[in-house]
Design an enzyme around this catalytic site. Structure first.
Site, PDB file in Angstrom:
ATOM      1  CG  PHE A  38      55.688  34.582  -0.766  1.00  0.00           C
ATOM      2  CD1 PHE A  38      54.620  34.274  -0.139  1.00  0.00           C
ATOM      3  CD2 PHE A  38      55.665  34.159  -2.184  1.00  0.00           C
ATOM      4  CE1 PHE A  38      53.165  33.962  -0.377  1.00  0.00           C
ATOM      5  CE2 PHE A  38      54.384  33.970  -2.685  1.00  0.00           C
ATOM      6  CZ  PHE A  38      53.076  33.903  -1.943  1.00  0.00           C
ATOM      7  CB  ALA A  39      61.577  38.617  -0.873  1.00  0.00           C
ATOM      8  CE  LYS A  41      58.320  42.449  -3.183  1.00  0.00           C
ATOM      9  NZ  LYS A  41      57.977  41.090  -2.962  1.00  0.00           N
ATOM     10  CD  GLU A 113      51.932  44.906  -3.739  1.00  0.00           C
ATOM     11  OE1 GLU A 113      52.719  44.261  -4.854  1.00  0.00           O
ATOM     12  OE2 GLU A 113      51.725  43.874  -2.751  1.00  0.00           O
ATOM     13  CD  GLN A 115      54.586  45.133  -8.081  1.00  0.00           C
ATOM     14  OE1 GLN A 115      55.531  45.611  -7.439  1.00  0.00           O
ATOM     15  NE2 GLN A 115      53.731  44.397  -7.416  1.00  0.00           N
ATOM     16  CB  CYS A 169      63.373  27.494  -3.293  1.00  0.00           C
ATOM     17  SG  CYS A 169      62.603  26.617  -4.549  1.00  0.00           S
ATOM     18  CB  CYS A 172      65.021  22.727  -2.974  1.00  0.00           C
ATOM     19  SG  CYS A 172      65.473  24.482  -3.371  1.00  0.00           S
ATOM     20  CB  CYS A 201      66.115  27.921  -5.843  1.00  0.00           C
ATOM     21  SG  CYS A 201      65.848  26.261  -6.819  1.00  0.00           S
TER      22      CYS A 201
HETATM   23  N1  LIG Z   1      58.450  30.426   0.450  1.00  0.00           N
HETATM   24  C1  LIG Z   1      58.535  31.493   1.481  1.00  0.00           C
HETATM   25  N2  LIG Z   1      59.788  32.224   1.876  1.00  0.00           N
HETATM   26  C2  LIG Z   1      59.976  33.014   2.595  1.00  0.00           C
HETATM   27  N3  LIG Z   1      58.700  33.700   3.414  1.00  0.00           N
HETATM   28  C3  LIG Z   1      57.611  33.138   3.078  1.00  0.00           C
HETATM   29  C4  LIG Z   1      57.542  31.960   2.096  1.00  0.00           C
HETATM   30  N4  LIG Z   1      56.057  31.781   2.199  1.00  0.00           N
HETATM   31  C5  LIG Z   1      55.235  32.574   2.963  1.00  0.00           C
HETATM   32  N5  LIG Z   1      56.096  33.379   3.733  1.00  0.00           N
HETATM   33  C6  LIG Z   1      55.880  34.324   4.657  1.00  0.00           C
HETATM   34  O1  LIG Z   1      55.874  35.827   4.032  1.00  0.00           O
HETATM   35  C7  LIG Z   1      56.377  36.504   4.726  1.00  0.00           C
HETATM   36  C8  LIG Z   1      56.985  37.798   4.039  1.00  0.00           C
HETATM   37  O2  LIG Z   1      55.692  38.315   3.856  1.00  0.00           O
HETATM   38  P1  LIG Z   1      55.888  39.951   2.996  1.00  0.00           P
HETATM   39  O3  LIG Z   1      56.800  40.816   3.834  1.00  0.00           O
HETATM   40  O4  LIG Z   1      54.233  40.370   2.645  1.00  0.00           O
HETATM   41  O5  LIG Z   1      56.797  39.623   1.625  1.00  0.00           O
HETATM   42  P2  LIG Z   1      56.573  40.322   0.164  1.00  0.00           P
HETATM   43  O6  LIG Z   1      56.200  41.759   0.452  1.00  0.00           O
HETATM   44  O7  LIG Z   1      57.891  40.202  -0.348  1.00  0.00           O
HETATM   45  O8  LIG Z   1      55.739  39.491  -0.494  1.00  0.00           O
HETATM   46  C9  LIG Z   1      57.565  35.876   5.751  1.00  0.00           C
HETATM   47  O9  LIG Z   1      58.062  36.521   6.768  1.00  0.00           O
HETATM   48  C10 LIG Z   1      56.948  34.562   5.876  1.00  0.00           C
HETATM   49  O10 LIG Z   1      56.403  34.362   7.086  1.00  0.00           O
HETATM   50  C1  LIG Z   2      55.097  37.749 -10.115  1.00  0.00           C
HETATM   51  C2  LIG Z   2      53.732  38.825 -10.416  1.00  0.00           C
HETATM   52  C3  LIG Z   2      53.103  39.233  -9.329  1.00  0.00           C
HETATM   53  N1  LIG Z   2      51.952  40.023  -9.585  1.00  0.00           N
HETATM   54  C4  LIG Z   2      51.207  40.636  -8.477  1.00  0.00           C
HETATM   55  C5  LIG Z   2      50.858  39.562  -7.352  1.00  0.00           C
HETATM   56  C6  LIG Z   2      50.658  40.331  -6.075  1.00  0.00           C
HETATM   57  O1  LIG Z   2      49.310  40.841  -6.324  1.00  0.00           O
HETATM   58  C7  LIG Z   2      51.729  41.403  -6.410  1.00  0.00           C
HETATM   59  C8  LIG Z   2      52.818  41.318  -5.673  1.00  0.00           C
HETATM   60  O2  LIG Z   2      52.731  41.130  -4.207  1.00  0.00           O
HETATM   61  P1  LIG Z   2      54.087  40.948  -3.239  1.00  0.00           P
HETATM   62  O3  LIG Z   2      53.430  41.891  -2.099  1.00  0.00           O
HETATM   63  O4  LIG Z   2      55.144  41.091  -3.745  1.00  0.00           O
HETATM   64  O5  LIG Z   2      53.672  39.598  -2.481  1.00  0.00           O
HETATM   65  O6  LIG Z   2      52.011  41.365  -7.655  1.00  0.00           O
HETATM   66  C9  LIG Z   2      51.705  40.063 -10.813  1.00  0.00           C
HETATM   67  O7  LIG Z   2      50.822  40.964 -11.001  1.00  0.00           O
HETATM   68  N2  LIG Z   2      52.329  39.677 -11.910  1.00  0.00           N
HETATM   69  C10 LIG Z   2      53.419  39.095 -11.796  1.00  0.00           C
HETATM   70  O8  LIG Z   2      54.219  38.517 -12.862  1.00  0.00           O
END
Ligand SMILES: Nc1ncnc2c1ncn2[C@@H]1O[C@H](COP(=O)(O)OP(=O)(O)O)[C@@H](O)[C@H]1O
Ligand SMILES: Cc1cn([C@H]2C[C@H](O)[C@@H](COP(=O)(O)O)O2)c(=O)[nH]c1=O
Length: 230
Positions: A38-39, A41, A113, A115, A169, A172, A201
């Site tokens: 949810f950062a 990426k 993805e 990883q 987070c 919080c 956090c």
């Molecule tokens: N707790 C959270 N913190 C930040 N963004 C969040 C959160 N929950 C949902 N989001 C949403 O997720 C979007 C990011 O999605 P995404 O680019 O797919 O993230 P990632 O690939 O890092 O998992 C943010 O723009 C926001 O709208």
């Molecule tokens: C922390 C964590 C995540 N995963 C999986 C869960 C999701 O399918 C992806 C991550 O997707 P995002 O685009 O970064 O939101 O990875 C996992 O398999 N194991 C873990 O520990």
């Protein structure tokens, strides 16, 4: 008297023209985007790919076929932004899947993805060093236990740039660096979204681990008691 010997590090006054070896192909780049779930990426990756495409560069995006959350034909962010992609089991199959001619035409390759790709290091080396591609990689640096995840950290030494993003987070609202798994599954790879994971956090990661650990031991002692029930 012996004639003075030339200094060891003498610089020749008239330098002959030295041919520098010609590299067989232009140099590419590797850019790495990491952070918890949810950062942003995937959002950042898609914006960069879009910008490269708008600049007239030929682009392709790859994701792992392990992630079937939104189907296999597109990359989708947590807030619904989408781009068509190649969903693959490994990166080494990409050239053959897309076709060698189409591969040669590519300027930029996005990988989401990351990883989940075991051959990430070799692919980035080959694509950037030998094939002259710009490779933009997005993935989790750490798993739910904050251990290095897959090969993402292995490619840092190959990178032109590294960006660590943070989420909010969920408990919080402070900056979140880690991903907490809310369920009691223990396998490293577990596909899922907000139903399984939340960004936290440092404080709430530590608290969360304590709560989850306590809940697990309560459940385990209940199971043991049931085992002795007649
Ligand atoms: N707790 C959270 N913190 C930040 N963004 C969040 C959160 N929950 C949902 N989001 C949403 O997720 C979007 C990011 O999605 P995404 O680019 O797919 O993230 P990632 O690939 O890092 O998992 C943010 O723009 C926001 O709208
Ligand atoms: C922390 C964590 C995540 N995963 C999986 C869960 C999701 O399918 C992806 C991550 O997707 P995002 O685009 O970064 O939101 O990875 C996992 O398999 N194991 C873990 O520990």
């Amino acid at each position: 008297m012996p004639s003075p010997r030339p200094p060891i590090f003498s610089i020749p006054i008239r330098q002959s023209h030295i041919e520098t070896p010609q590299s067989s192909s232009p140099c590419g780049e590797v850019h790495v985007i990491v952070g918890p779930m949810f950062a942003g990426k995937t959002t950042t990756l898609l914006h960069r790919i879009q910008a490269e495409s708008n600049n007239g560069r030929t682009v392709a995006v790859i994701k792992s076929n392990k992630d079937t959350r939104y189907g296999l034909d597109s990359i989708v962010t947590h807030d619904g932004m989408k781009l068509p992609c190649w969903a693959l089991a490994n990166l080494s199959s990409f050239r053959q899947k897309i076709g060698p001619d189409a591969y040669d035409q590519l300027d930029v390759i996005g990988i989401d993805e990351a990883q989940f790709f075991e051959d990430l290091y070799d692919f980035c080396c080959e694509a950037a060093d030998h094939d002259g591609k710009t490779v933009i990689v997005a993935g989790l640096d750490g798993d739910y236990l904050r251990r290095s995840f897959g090969s993402v950290l292995n490619i840092i030494p190959l990178a032109n740039s590294v960006m660590k993003l943070t989420a909010r987070c969920e408990l919080c609202g402070k900056r979140a660096f880690f991903t907490l798994r809310k369920t009691d599954e223990t396998e490293t790879e577990l596909i899922g979204g907000a139903e399984v994971y939340m960004p936290v956090c440092r404080q709430h990661y530590v608290d969360g681990q304590v709560v989850i650990g306590a809940a697990r031991s309560v459940l385990e002692s209940k199971k043991l008691q049931c085992g002795t029930c007649t």
